[in-house]
Design an enzyme around this catalytic site. Structure first.
Site, PDB file in Angstrom:
ATOM      1  N   CYS A   1      25.471  39.195  34.082  1.00  0.00           N
ATOM      2  CA  CYS A   1      25.629  40.647  33.836  1.00  0.00           C
ATOM      3  C   CYS A   1      25.856  40.958  32.365  1.00  0.00           C
ATOM      4  CB  CYS A   1      26.774  41.250  34.653  1.00  0.00           C
ATOM      5  SG  CYS A   1      26.567  41.065  36.405  1.00  0.00           S
ATOM      6  N   THR A   2      25.414  40.079  31.477  1.00  0.00           N
ATOM      7  CA  THR A   2      25.603  40.360  30.061  1.00  0.00           C
ATOM      8  C   THR A   2      24.371  39.956  29.252  1.00  0.00           C
ATOM      9  OG1 THR A   2      27.066  40.127  28.147  1.00  0.00           O
ATOM     10  CG2 THR A   2      27.015  38.238  29.648  1.00  0.00           C
TER      11      THR A   2
END
Ligand code: PLP
Length: 386
Positions: free
Chosen positions: A343-344
């Site tokens: 998620c980054t």
């Protein structure tokens, strides 16, 4: 019963298992304090209310917050970050963040930017996650009202100089929101001495509570609009959301059972001491790094050996796909890690791994040196197969 992993190295996503007092507290809360807190004068409702306040006090002790009413419970870090961002920014504001931010910061910012409400600058860190404070200062404008900073990267384990960032933000008249998803319970956090105006934390990671718990601290001097409005069990005759805290930010029935577990987790952390937990996890991370670096074809991400970092060690292989390595670790060795983009994508872009993702192992309160050895042995076996 599903087959459980033999070695769990995914504590950065959610810590597992939880120390015994956590589930004991949840069972007790379910059995004896199962009523709705703040919504009735009967004994069990009052007990449930006291339980929430005790948990708030434990968090206040951990983060050196003088009055626990300035802590609101949330479902997770994402909800806390959304409450802080949407509740604080106004039309025409400029927000400064970094290239280490998680999507739970980036996506709300991107949406607000797309709607024409705010403009955003992401300050690029170097490949290992180090922030250049001069560049941060250069990104500040007269319209900057908020600086958002991930305390520790969920990809690299790198640690941000929070006090220095707060000093720059405040000198330019901006507030500092810290994403403590990977630092709460692992790094010392003192909202006063670090100059943190808002702090978003998960309950389910290093604070050792269950999923569905998190918290947001808002400095008493700040006016933040509540994202969710509704019943609070207080000021019921009024049409508007009350201004009293924590009610202002806690509409609807809370996760009392989860919060009971969170309180026990925070007490466990206080008892062990954050410094001891950090030292243990740092030593394990060094062991993983030392051993992984002897496997040819792997590139380790984040701070160099010997530098401060949390218990996250990510790597990429120059010949094997990250997802395939994680899959084999799970299927053949019963070892749980996380692969992909975590998620980054911003951090992956900075680390130069956007095309391939990375394999991330993250240690926790119950990880042992022997488990670390087993993990590295398994990675070696996978990466050196013909
Ligand atoms: C740095 C960072 N921020 C935010 C989040 C979101 O946390 P949560 O799952 O508690 O919403 C995570 C989750 O891993 C994270 O690592």
């Amino acid at each position: 019963m599903p087959q459980l992993p033999t070695i769990y190295l995914d504590h950065a996503a959610t810590s597992w298992p939880k120390p015994e007092p956590v589930w004991e507290a949840m069972k007790k809360a379910l059995d004896e304090e199962g009523a709705n807190p703040g919504r009735g004068g009967h004994r069990m409702a009052r007990e449930a209310g006291k339980r929430l306040m005790r948990a708030r006090m434990a968090l206040a002790e951990l983060f050196h917050i003088s009055n626990p009413i300035h802590i609101a419970f949330t479902m997770n870090t994402t909800m806390a970050l959304n409450m802080a961002i949407y509740g604080f920014v106004k039309q025409g504001d400029h927000v400064v963040a970094t290239s280490m931010e998680h999507n739970s910061v980036r996506r709300p910012l991107e949406q607000l930017q797309q709607r024409g409400v705010i403009s955003v600058t992401y300050v690029e860190t170097d490949r290992d996650g180090t922030l250049n404070l001069k560049q941060l200062e250069q990104a500040m404008t007269v319209r900057t009202r908020l600086v958002i900073c991930n305390h520790s990267s969920n990809l690299l384990g790198s640690i941000m100089p929070i006090s220095d960032i707060a000093e720059i933000a405040h000198r330019h008249g901006a507030k500092l929101l810290v994403d403590g998803a990977q630092s709460a319970g692992l790094l010392p956090i003192d909202v006063k001495s670090h100059g943190i105006d808002m702090l978003a934390v998960p309950g389910h990671k290093a604070l050792l509570g269950p999923q569905g718990t998190g918290a947001l601290y808002i400095d008493p001097s700040m006016d933040v609009e509540p994202l969710i409005q509704g019943g609070t069990g207080s000021h019921s005759e009024e049409a508007q959301q009350p201004h009293t805290r924590p009610d202002r930010y806690e509409a609807g029935t809370p996760n009392t059972i989860g919060v009971a577990g969170l309180e026990a987790g925070v007490r466990w952390v206080l008892n062990e001491s954050v410094q001891n937990i950090y030292t243990k996890e740092w030593e394990l991370s060094q062991l993983i790094m030392e051993q992984l670096s002897s496997i040819s074809g792997l590139r380790l991400l984040g701070p160099q050996l010997g530098q401060p970092r949390t218990g996250i060690v990510s790597f990429v292989s120059d010949s094997l796909d990250s997802a395939a390595i994680a899959h084999q670790l799970d299927r053949e060795f019963g070892i749980a890690v996380r692969a992909g983009y975590h998620c980054t994508p911003l951090a992956h872009q900075t680390a130069g791994t956007l095309g391939q993702g990375a394999v991330r192992a993250s240690v926790g309160w119950n990880t042992t040196e022997q488990q670390v050895d087993e993990y590295v042995k398994a990675v070696r076996a996978i990466c050196t197969r013909d």
